[in-house]
Design a protein around this motif. Structure first.
Motif, PDB file in Angstrom:
ATOM      1  N   ARG A   1       1.604  38.543  -2.957  1.00 57.33           N
ATOM      2  CA  ARG A   1       1.994  37.199  -3.322  1.00 57.33           C
ATOM      3  C   ARG A   1       1.929  36.984  -4.044  1.00 57.33           C
TER       4      ARG A   1
ATOM      5  N   ASN B   1      -1.424  30.579  -4.966  1.00 56.22           N
ATOM      6  CA  ASN B   1      -1.197  29.301  -4.446  1.00 56.22           C
ATOM      7  C   ASN B   1      -2.932  28.852  -4.531  1.00 56.22           C
TER       8      ASN B   1
ATOM      9  N   ALA C   1      -4.558  28.520  -1.804  1.00 57.75           N
ATOM     10  CA  ALA C   1      -5.195  28.451  -0.493  1.00 57.75           C
ATOM     11  C   ALA C   1      -6.277  29.737  -1.482  1.00 57.75           C
TER      12      ALA C   1
ATOM     13  N   ASN D   1       5.851  23.345   0.767  1.00 49.00           N
ATOM     14  CA  ASN D   1       5.520  22.825   2.125  1.00 49.00           C
ATOM     15  C   ASN D   1       5.856  22.234   3.214  1.00 49.00           C
TER      16      ASN D   1
ATOM     17  N   ASP E   1       7.900  26.742   9.451  1.00 47.08           N
ATOM     18  CA  ASP E   1       7.170  27.557   9.546  1.00 47.08           C
ATOM     19  C   ASP E   1       5.253  27.876   8.997  1.00 47.08           C
ATOM     20  N   ALA E   2       4.879  26.521   9.340  1.00 45.97           N
ATOM     21  CA  ALA E   2       3.477  26.319   8.649  1.00 45.97           C
ATOM     22  C   ALA E   2       2.702  27.486   8.754  1.00 45.97           C
TER      23      ALA E   2
ATOM     24  N   ARG F   1       1.208  30.756   8.676  1.00 45.11           N
ATOM     25  CA  ARG F   1       0.234  31.553   7.264  1.00 45.11           C
ATOM     26  C   ARG F   1      -1.416  31.354   8.199  1.00 45.11           C
ATOM     27  N   TYR F   2      -1.088  31.419   9.413  1.00 42.77           N
ATOM     28  CA  TYR F   2      -2.209  31.731  10.326  1.00 42.77           C
ATOM     29  C   TYR F   2      -2.514  32.889  11.089  1.00 42.77           C
TER      30      TYR F   2
ATOM     31  N   ASP G   1      -4.890  22.297   5.090  1.00 44.47           N
ATOM     32  CA  ASP G   1      -4.614  23.400   5.320  1.00 44.47           C
ATOM     33  C   ASP G   1      -6.030  23.899   7.094  1.00 44.47           C
TER      34      ASP G   1
ATOM     35  N   PRO H   1      -5.261  29.233   5.740  1.00 43.16           N
ATOM     36  CA  PRO H   1      -3.862  30.134   5.652  1.00 43.16           C
ATOM     37  C   PRO H   1      -3.971  31.537   4.802  1.00 43.16           C
ATOM     38  N   ASN H   2      -3.439  32.170   5.241  1.00 45.15           N
ATOM     39  CA  ASN H   2      -3.387  34.000   4.267  1.00 45.15           C
ATOM     40  C   ASN H   2      -4.884  34.210   4.096  1.00 45.15           C
TER      41      ASN H   2
END
Length: 671
Positions: A213, A216, A218, A245, A251-252, A255-256, A597, A613-614
């Motif tokens: 990826r 970002n 995060a 975002n 689809d937020a 990310r969890y 987030d 997230p991620n």
């Protein structure tokens, strides 16, 4: 690649240009690239100096500047990428004038924007304790309110920022002049030969990682202090990522982590207050029957007073400042919540929780999302079907935060806002004063009671909002300076107290329930990844036949609507997953909190699970005494992670499928 520009006088700008002139057509790209790095680093240094006490306490000091340079390299790569891609087409002698004009214009626009974002940052941090983010974008939709707030509350800072932004952009334009006078395009063949290498370098600058990826924001969340994490990056990237975002917010939650809808529903339905319910609708998977403990021949009326930014930090008995004496005096008049927590930090988040009983998500509130503007469950829609007159009363303009659209499409028949007030006692940046709002409310309730119709009103205050304007000679000020948050809260409390006194002496009191609750705290900030202390809010249910009671279990805003229906004596089918505190007073509570987030789940023993997230989730223990969370070394228990993830993923799943509403009886099918 050489320059033909003469340097007889060797002025400062000419000497600076000589450092890149060897690059020929690449010269403006290099200038822009390094200017972004310079501005980003200088801005970060000043912000770190300002917030040094918080930065030095974290693990990123002093490496914050290296991490920040990496973030600035990403932004610099983004802004030069279009020019790099166009260079083979325009960077030669046949289109040399066009190339010079294009690159100069693009560089000025980029530098102005980057400067504007960095110079806006201190004011944004002062208000929201983080760099500009999604909220910065959302407020652009309401220029009247925002400009009025800035004019009244931040005029000197804004004026200085504008002057600096324009001045520094002019300085950059002056430094670019030698490039604009350049006559030699350099060696085009060499420019094309190195072009693939430059493209690769820019690509790596933007991607900033060899992982699967790209980088970002995060990835730069390296501490438990959300403000410090935001200082690592730059404001332009923060806002750009927020825009991205917003376009992908449905689809937020993904990310969890991932979870099948069947497993999500199984987990959510296993809550003690839902485990005995039947869920028979495939269209609305959380729809179930709620039976009140006490059914009434004539159910009570309902008035919800949503107090703007009235956190527990302003309630002395909840550990805050002593600026709400009138509210404190009412505690023994009904159900007082000792451990009530908001679901978010925005008014619309509070609205969706209190009025719809809807769980928070990492996307925007459903009040603002397109698929929820009709057919979305609200108390108003349910009560309207029960024969209630429903309405919303506000002192500002109801279009703000898309409230008018959401309310009018989901069961609210009447909307009264600023245009409906004649000769108000006071009008500020956000509309008429709270005393005007409550006077209008009292007038409306008297008429409704006289008509004999049952009614529901949502009343939203606004005096406690930056720049904290309120009428003179109403309160004994807490702070010497008038327009402060403490004084505005004390005025809001004064107006609320007067309204309740008036209501007590009115005919409608005996058959009307009143919920007084905050939407969120005034400023949710601090050196915490999720500042749970600032999510605690006061709540009080009084009126009609309510008796005095302290609700000590941990409670969420999403529990209020089911509890109100039960107290009103209304049996209903609804999709809310919150707890009816009348029927389940002793069940272990929980709070759900969305902060930027991060998604936090806190159980009745104050154990906290934070979804990121991620990234892997965090486990911690919150202390009410210290107002802080101690994060543990190990991962959260698997059951806690599953519970938190299920509740984080459910709301957007329901939203996307338009599966949170009240169906017609004929549309329900058996599982």
């Amino acid at each position: 690649m050489s320059s033909s520009l003469p340097f007889r006088n060797h002025s400062l700008r000419e000497r600076m240009y000589r450092g890149v002139s060897w690059a020929g057509a690449y010269a403006p790209i290099l200038m822009l690239f390094f200017k972004i790095l310079l501005i980003g680093s200088l801005s970060r240094a000043l912000l770190v100096a300002w917030q040094f006490d918080r930065v030095v306490e974290t693990s990123v000091w002093p490496g914050i500047f290296l991490h920040g340079l990496r973030a600035d390299l990403i932004m610099a790569g983004m802004v030069v990428a279009p020019l790099v891609l166009l260079l083979p087409i325009l960077g030669h002698r046949f289109s040399w004038p066009v190339w010079k004009r294009l690159t100069s214009f693009w560089a000025l626009i980029v530098v102005f924007t980057f400067l504007f974002m960095e110079l806006s940052t201190p004011t944004f941090i002062a208000e929201y304790d983080t760099r500009p983010n999604r909220l910065f974008i959302e407020y652009l939709n309401y220029p009247k309110e925002v400009l009025s707030m800035l004019w009244e509350g931040y005029l000197p800072t804004v004026a200085l920022g504008i002057i600096l932004c324009i001045s520094l952009t002019i300085l950059f334009a002056w430094l670019m002049q030698p490039w604009e006078q350049e006559t030699s395009p350099g060696n085009y063949r060499k420019a094309i030969l190195v072009w693939p290498i430059v493209v690769l370098a820019v690509f790596m600058s933007v991607r900033s990682t060899t992982g699967h990826r790209p980088a970002n924001p995060a990835m730069f969340a390296l501490t438990s202090d959300a403000l410090v994490n935001s200082l690592i990056i730059n404001s332009s990237w923060s806002v750009a990522f927020a825009v991205y975002n917003l376009k992908h917010e449905e689809d937020a939650g993904a990310r969890y982590g991932q979870m099948a809808m069947s497993e999500i529903l199984k987990e959510v339905r296993s809550a003690p207050w839902l485990s005995g319910a039947e869920f028979n609708s495939t269209q609305f998977p959380t729809l179930h029957h709620q039976t009140p403990v006490k059914e009434r021949l004539r159910p009570h009326n309902l008035v919800i007073v949503l107090e703007e930014s009235l956190g527990a930090t302003f309630v002395e008995s909840l550990g805050g400042r002593p600026v709400t004496p009138r509210l404190e005096a009412l505690k023994e008049s009904g159900w007082w919540f000792e451990n009530l927590y908001a679901t978010g930090t925005r008014s619309v988040r509070g609205i969706e929780a209190v009025v719809s009983g809807f769980l928070p998500s990492p996307a925007r509130s459903v009040v603002k999302l397109s698929l929820s503007q009709t057919g979305f469950f609200t108390l108003a829609d349910l009560l309207k079907h029960e024969g209630y007159d429903t309405g919303f009363i506000y002192g500002g303009e109801a279009h703000f935060d898309n409230m008018r659209s959401f309310f009018s499409g989901n069961g609210f028949d009447k909307i009264l806002d600023q245009q409906n007030y004649t000769n108000p006692a006071f009008t500020g940046s956000w509309g008429v004063s709270d005393e005007d709002v409550f006077a209008k409310t009292h007038e409306d309730l008297q008429k409704l009671h006289a008509s004999g119709e049952p009614f529901f009103r949502l009343v939203f205050s606004s005096s406690n909002h930056t720049p904290f304007e309120y009428p003179d000679n109403r309160i004994e000020q807490y702070d010497e300076e008038k327009n402060t948050v403490n004084n505005a809260v004390k005025y809001a409390d004064h107006a609320l107290g007067d309204f309740i006194d008036t209501a007590r002496n009115s005919d409608y009191w005996k058959d009307t329930l009143f919920l007084i609750v905050a939407d969120h705290d005034a400023r949710v900030w601090g050196d915490e990844l999720v500042p749970i202390k600032n999510f605690q809010i006061p709540g009080l249910i009084l009126g009609a036949d309510m008796e005095s009671r302290r609700i000590e279990t941990i409670t969420s805003q999403i529990d209020l609507a089911p509890t109100l229906l039960s107290l009103m004596g209304i049996a209903s089918e609804n999709p809310m997953v919150g707890r009816d505190l009348v029927k389940f007073p002793d069940a272990p509570g929980r709070a759900v909190m969305q902060f930027n987030d991060y998604y936090a789940w806190m159980d009745n023993d104050f154990n906290v699970t934070v979804l990121r997230p991620n990234q892997k989730p965090l486990a911690g223990v919150y202390s009410r005494e210290t107002g802080s969370t101690r994060y543990l070394e190990g991962a959260p228990q698997e059951t806690a992670t599953i519970t938190a993830l299920a509740h984080a993923l459910l709301p957007l799943n329901l939203y996307r499928k338009k599966a949170y509403g009240l169906p017609d009886a004929t549309s329900q099918t058996k599982l």
